[in-house]
Design a protein around this motif. Structure first.
Motif, PDB file in Angstrom:
ATOM      1  N   ALA A 180     -15.611  59.087  28.317  1.00  0.00           N
ATOM      2  CA  ALA A 180     -16.413  60.173  28.876  1.00  0.00           C
ATOM      3  C   ALA A 180     -17.075  59.744  30.176  1.00  0.00           C
ATOM      4  O   ALA A 180     -17.142  60.520  31.147  1.00  0.00           O
ATOM      5  CB  ALA A 180     -17.469  60.619  27.862  1.00  0.00           C
ATOM      6  N   ILE A 181     -17.553  58.517  30.235  1.00  0.00           N
ATOM      7  CA  ILE A 181     -18.184  57.993  31.457  1.00  0.00           C
ATOM      8  C   ILE A 181     -17.150  57.846  32.564  1.00  0.00           C
ATOM      9  O   ILE A 181     -17.376  58.268  33.707  1.00  0.00           O
ATOM     10  CB  ILE A 181     -18.871  56.643  31.160  1.00  0.00           C
ATOM     11  CG1 ILE A 181     -20.080  56.851  30.251  1.00  0.00           C
ATOM     12  CG2 ILE A 181     -19.291  55.949  32.466  1.00  0.00           C
ATOM     13  CD1 ILE A 181     -20.674  55.560  29.715  1.00  0.00           C
ATOM     14  N   TRP A 182     -15.998  57.257  32.231  1.00  0.00           N
ATOM     15  CA  TRP A 182     -14.967  57.010  33.245  1.00  0.00           C
ATOM     16  C   TRP A 182     -14.458  58.307  33.854  1.00  0.00           C
ATOM     17  O   TRP A 182     -14.143  58.362  35.042  1.00  0.00           O
ATOM     18  CB  TRP A 182     -13.800  56.245  32.617  1.00  0.00           C
ATOM     19  CG  TRP A 182     -14.023  54.766  32.508  1.00  0.00           C
ATOM     20  CD1 TRP A 182     -14.985  54.033  33.112  1.00  0.00           C
ATOM     21  CD2 TRP A 182     -13.243  53.847  31.745  1.00  0.00           C
ATOM     22  NE1 TRP A 182     -14.865  52.702  32.762  1.00  0.00           N
ATOM     23  CE2 TRP A 182     -13.805  52.565  31.930  1.00  0.00           C
ATOM     24  CE3 TRP A 182     -12.138  53.978  30.919  1.00  0.00           C
ATOM     25  CZ2 TRP A 182     -13.278  51.423  31.337  1.00  0.00           C
ATOM     26  CZ3 TRP A 182     -11.614  52.839  30.315  1.00  0.00           C
ATOM     27  CH2 TRP A 182     -12.182  51.575  30.521  1.00  0.00           C
ATOM     28  N   THR A 183     -14.324  59.348  33.036  1.00  0.00           N
ATOM     29  CA  THR A 183     -13.679  60.576  33.506  1.00  0.00           C
ATOM     30  C   THR A 183     -14.653  61.615  34.039  1.00  0.00           C
ATOM     31  O   THR A 183     -14.234  62.671  34.504  1.00  0.00           O
ATOM     32  CB  THR A 183     -12.851  61.210  32.371  1.00  0.00           C
ATOM     33  OG1 THR A 183     -13.715  61.509  31.256  1.00  0.00           O
ATOM     34  CG2 THR A 183     -11.743  60.272  31.907  1.00  0.00           C
ATOM     35  N   ALA A 184     -15.958  61.334  33.986  1.00  0.00           N
ATOM     36  CA  ALA A 184     -16.954  62.331  34.373  1.00  0.00           C
ATOM     37  C   ALA A 184     -17.077  62.487  35.878  1.00  0.00           C
ATOM     38  O   ALA A 184     -17.515  63.536  36.358  1.00  0.00           O
ATOM     39  CB  ALA A 184     -18.317  61.968  33.780  1.00  0.00           C
ATOM     40  N   GLU A 185     -16.708  61.457  36.631  1.00  0.00           N
ATOM     41  CA  GLU A 185     -16.924  61.481  38.067  1.00  0.00           C
ATOM     42  C   GLU A 185     -15.687  61.001  38.814  1.00  0.00           C
ATOM     43  O   GLU A 185     -14.766  60.439  38.224  1.00  0.00           O
ATOM     44  CB  GLU A 185     -18.112  60.584  38.436  1.00  0.00           C
ATOM     45  CG  GLU A 185     -19.432  61.012  37.830  1.00  0.00           C
ATOM     46  CD  GLU A 185     -20.540  60.049  38.195  1.00  0.00           C
ATOM     47  OE1 GLU A 185     -21.239  60.307  39.188  1.00  0.00           O
ATOM     48  OE2 GLU A 185     -20.688  59.033  37.489  1.00  0.00           O
ATOM     49  N   ARG A 186     -15.742  61.190  40.127  1.00  0.00           N
ATOM     50  CA  ARG A 186     -14.632  60.776  40.976  1.00  0.00           C
ATOM     51  C   ARG A 186     -14.968  59.430  41.610  1.00  0.00           C
ATOM     52  O   ARG A 186     -15.339  59.342  42.782  1.00  0.00           O
ATOM     53  CB  ARG A 186     -14.384  61.836  42.041  1.00  0.00           C
ATOM     54  CG  ARG A 186     -13.177  61.552  42.906  1.00  0.00           C
ATOM     55  CD  ARG A 186     -12.867  62.733  43.798  1.00  0.00           C
ATOM     56  NE  ARG A 186     -11.703  62.460  44.617  1.00  0.00           N
ATOM     57  CZ  ARG A 186     -11.027  63.386  45.275  1.00  0.00           C
ATOM     58  NH1 ARG A 186     -11.413  64.650  45.208  1.00  0.00           N
ATOM     59  NH2 ARG A 186      -9.973  63.061  46.008  1.00  0.00           N
ATOM     60  N   ARG A 187     -14.868  58.377  40.816  1.00  0.00           N
ATOM     61  CA  ARG A 187     -15.162  57.030  41.301  1.00  0.00           C
ATOM     62  C   ARG A 187     -13.901  56.176  41.185  1.00  0.00           C
ATOM     63  O   ARG A 187     -13.322  56.048  40.099  1.00  0.00           O
ATOM     64  CB  ARG A 187     -16.301  56.392  40.511  1.00  0.00           C
ATOM     65  CG  ARG A 187     -17.644  57.078  40.721  1.00  0.00           C
ATOM     66  CD  ARG A 187     -18.767  56.231  40.182  1.00  0.00           C
ATOM     67  NE  ARG A 187     -20.050  56.902  40.305  1.00  0.00           N
ATOM     68  CZ  ARG A 187     -21.198  56.349  39.944  1.00  0.00           C
ATOM     69  NH1 ARG A 187     -21.213  55.122  39.430  1.00  0.00           N
ATOM     70  NH2 ARG A 187     -22.338  57.019  40.070  1.00  0.00           N
ATOM     71  N   THR A 188     -13.535  55.569  42.301  1.00  0.00           N
ATOM     72  CA  THR A 188     -12.260  54.842  42.350  1.00  0.00           C
ATOM     73  C   THR A 188     -12.177  53.765  41.282  1.00  0.00           C
ATOM     74  O   THR A 188     -11.168  53.658  40.568  1.00  0.00           O
ATOM     75  CB  THR A 188     -12.071  54.217  43.749  1.00  0.00           C
ATOM     76  OG1 THR A 188     -12.045  55.262  44.716  1.00  0.00           O
ATOM     77  CG2 THR A 188     -10.776  53.420  43.803  1.00  0.00           C
ATOM     78  N   LYS A 189     -13.221  52.958  41.151  1.00  0.00           N
ATOM     79  CA  LYS A 189     -13.181  51.846  40.190  1.00  0.00           C
ATOM     80  C   LYS A 189     -12.999  52.358  38.769  1.00  0.00           C
ATOM     81  O   LYS A 189     -12.239  51.783  37.981  1.00  0.00           O
ATOM     82  CB  LYS A 189     -14.470  51.021  40.297  1.00  0.00           C
ATOM     83  CG  LYS A 189     -14.486  49.780  39.425  1.00  0.00           C
ATOM     84  CD  LYS A 189     -13.401  48.792  39.827  1.00  0.00           C
ATOM     85  CE  LYS A 189     -13.461  47.522  38.988  1.00  0.00           C
ATOM     86  NZ  LYS A 189     -12.371  46.576  39.321  1.00  0.00           N
ATOM     87  N   ARG A 190     -13.670  53.455  38.436  1.00  0.00           N
ATOM     88  CA  ARG A 190     -13.551  53.986  37.080  1.00  0.00           C
ATOM     89  C   ARG A 190     -12.157  54.550  36.828  1.00  0.00           C
ATOM     90  O   ARG A 190     -11.616  54.424  35.726  1.00  0.00           O
ATOM     91  CB  ARG A 190     -14.622  55.060  36.852  1.00  0.00           C
ATOM     92  CG  ARG A 190     -16.021  54.477  36.760  1.00  0.00           C
ATOM     93  CD  ARG A 190     -17.078  55.550  36.548  1.00  0.00           C
ATOM     94  NE  ARG A 190     -18.392  54.937  36.366  1.00  0.00           N
ATOM     95  CZ  ARG A 190     -19.515  55.638  36.207  1.00  0.00           C
ATOM     96  NH1 ARG A 190     -19.468  56.959  36.197  1.00  0.00           N
ATOM     97  NH2 ARG A 190     -20.662  55.016  36.044  1.00  0.00           N
ATOM     98  N   VAL A 191     -11.567  55.167  37.836  1.00  0.00           N
ATOM     99  CA  VAL A 191     -10.203  55.673  37.689  1.00  0.00           C
ATOM    100  C   VAL A 191      -9.238  54.512  37.492  1.00  0.00           C
ATOM    101  O   VAL A 191      -8.330  54.567  36.650  1.00  0.00           O
ATOM    102  CB  VAL A 191      -9.796  56.519  38.909  1.00  0.00           C
ATOM    103  CG1 VAL A 191      -8.334  56.943  38.792  1.00  0.00           C
ATOM    104  CG2 VAL A 191     -10.683  57.750  39.015  1.00  0.00           C
ATOM    105  N   GLN A 192      -9.423  53.441  38.258  1.00  0.00           N
ATOM    106  CA  GLN A 192      -8.550  52.275  38.119  1.00  0.00           C
ATOM    107  C   GLN A 192      -8.650  51.677  36.729  1.00  0.00           C
ATOM    108  O   GLN A 192      -7.637  51.292  36.131  1.00  0.00           O
ATOM    109  CB  GLN A 192      -8.911  51.231  39.183  1.00  0.00           C
ATOM    110  CG  GLN A 192      -8.549  51.643  40.600  1.00  0.00           C
ATOM    111  CD  GLN A 192      -9.128  50.715  41.653  1.00  0.00           C
ATOM    112  OE1 GLN A 192     -10.171  50.101  41.449  1.00  0.00           O
ATOM    113  NE2 GLN A 192      -8.451  50.623  42.780  1.00  0.00           N
ATOM    114  N   GLN A 193      -9.879  51.575  36.190  1.00  0.00           N
ATOM    115  CA  GLN A 193     -10.048  51.026  34.845  1.00  0.00           C
ATOM    116  C   GLN A 193      -9.426  51.942  33.795  1.00  0.00           C
ATOM    117  O   GLN A 193      -8.748  51.471  32.875  1.00  0.00           O
ATOM    118  CB  GLN A 193     -11.543  50.827  34.565  1.00  0.00           C
ATOM    119  CG  GLN A 193     -12.167  49.694  35.373  1.00  0.00           C
ATOM    120  CD  GLN A 193     -13.682  49.680  35.270  1.00  0.00           C
ATOM    121  OE1 GLN A 193     -14.327  50.723  35.157  1.00  0.00           O
ATOM    122  NE2 GLN A 193     -14.249  48.491  35.296  1.00  0.00           N
ATOM    123  N   ALA A 194      -9.643  53.239  33.936  1.00  0.00           N
ATOM    124  CA  ALA A 194      -9.074  54.180  32.974  1.00  0.00           C
ATOM    125  C   ALA A 194      -7.551  54.188  33.044  1.00  0.00           C
ATOM    126  O   ALA A 194      -6.877  54.328  32.014  1.00  0.00           O
ATOM    127  CB  ALA A 194      -9.619  55.585  33.227  1.00  0.00           C
TER     128      ALA A 194
END
Length: 375
Positions: free
Chosen positions: A186-200
């Motif tokens: 939920a945290i990773w997909t809530a926003e448009r952040r490059t690092k979180r997209v890469q981790q997901a």
């Protein structure tokens, strides 16, 4: 177009805890029978892993297509995971740790999860643990941390190296309770952040390899509910496709990246061929609620969803199979010279017809990547 995928008897080859008895194989399968005889009835993890190129050579002699061989390499790696985890658990019980305190599931990620393994992969794994009270965290997570360290160390000693990016169950980032995995997604997909997209992106291709399958199914359900609604996250995933350019110049000629290139005729066909195709298929599948993760099945499912025309699916599936074939052949050739397998292909060794097909395949993949970015 045939969209029903029937189980192949080849997929039962490594389904049991013991390898098949070579004496029971018919003469038609002599290359495989000879390879299994050479391995022996009770191989160590190291021996079983070192035998993998011999297995691939036998399957090639039997004229199996590269995509099927890739599936069987994945099945063989699953067997190695099973054995490493079983040995780690047995060792822990012998040292007084007892059985696992709660249910758990080890996940395999990336190409292994998609059943698209080639030779010489590193480890990409994680762990889902059943929910337990916070008051027991030190006790329970301590058990699974030790288990994660032990089985990943065993795989490393056997020849499947530790992941340089630390994507392994031995680390808290990739070892969580099922509720914590849900919160993390939920945290990773809530926003448009490059690092979180890469981790997901690392997590989103996963498959259970050992333990309680229901935990993996629960996580897959969570992904299916969250991702189609995560528009900003998916848009950023589309932007990140640009980090995986295909091996073509602007005139459509073969042209690989210069980063890490071993010689002027080398192209990293995994990074600049397979991965752009895989990533584009993943993005479209997440947008349209496709739950399968095998790239071939994703492409077929996108036809059913009326996202892709059947002709495009056929062309991309053929491109995938040819790229897998080129990489496997080159890996076997390099191993035969005494060097380690990698993802580089020497295009100067290809015939003119092969180079032409490669250009056409990469052009298809480049167009598909653009299609995936549009949504």
């Amino acid at each position: 177009m045939r969209l029903l995928h029937r189980a192949s008897p080849w997929r039962s080859l490594f389904a049991d805890s013991e390898f098949p008895d070579p004496s029971r194989l018919p003469p038609l399968l002599a290359p495989l029978r000879d390879a299994l005889t050479e391995l022996g009835p009770a191989p160590t993890l190291s021996d079983a892993h070192a035998w993998q190129p011999r297995l691939v050579a036998a399957l090639m002699r039997l004229d199996l297509p590269a995509w099927r061989i890739s599936q069987l390499i994945s099945d063989h790696n699953d067997w190695l995971y099973h054995r490493a985890i079983q040995l780690a658990q047995s060792e822990m019980e012998g040292q007084g740790w007892g059985p696992p305190p709660v249910a758990f599931c080890v996940l395999i990620m990336g190409s292994g999860a998609r059943q698209e393994s080639l030779l010489a992969p590193d480890q990409d794994n994680g762990m889902i643990i059943a929910d337990y009270p916070d008051s027991r965290h030190t006790e329970i997570d301590g058990y699974f941390q030790s288990l994660g360290e032990r089985f990943t160390d065993r795989l490393d000693r056997a020849g499947i190296p530790l992941c340089s990016g630390h994507v392994m169950a031995r680390w808290p980032m990739w070892r969580k309770r099922i509720s914590e995995w849900g919160e993390q997604l939920a945290i990773w997909t809530a926003e448009r952040r490059t690092k979180r997209v890469q981790q997901a992106n690392i997590l989103l291709d996963f498959r259970p390899v050992y333990g309680e399958v229901a935990l993996a199914e629960a996580l897959a359900d969570r992904v299916a509910r969250l991702l189609p609604k995560a528009g900003l996250f998916l848009d950023e995933m589309g932007v990140l496709l640009d980090e995986l350019p295909v091996a073509l110049d602007r005139f459509g000629r073969l042209s690989g990246s210069l980063e890490g290139v071993p010689h002027e005729h080398a192209i990293n066909l995994k990074r600049q061929g397979l991965l752009p195709l895989v990533a584009a298929a993943r993005l479209l599948s997440l947008r349209h609620g496709v739950r399968v993760i095998d790239t071939r099945e994703r492409l077929a499912a996108l036809v059913v969803k009326e996202v892709l025309p059947e002709s495009r699916c056929r062309a991309l599936t053929a491109a995938l199979e040819r790229l897998q074939g080129l990489l496997l052949e080159e890996q076997c050739r390099v191993l035969g010279t005494g060097h380690g397998a990698d993802s580089w292909v020497d295009v100067s060794r290809l015939g003119e017809d092969q180079r032409m097909l490669l250009r056409l395949d990469l052009q298809q993949i480049r167009r598909f990547r653009r299609r995936a970015k549009r949504g």
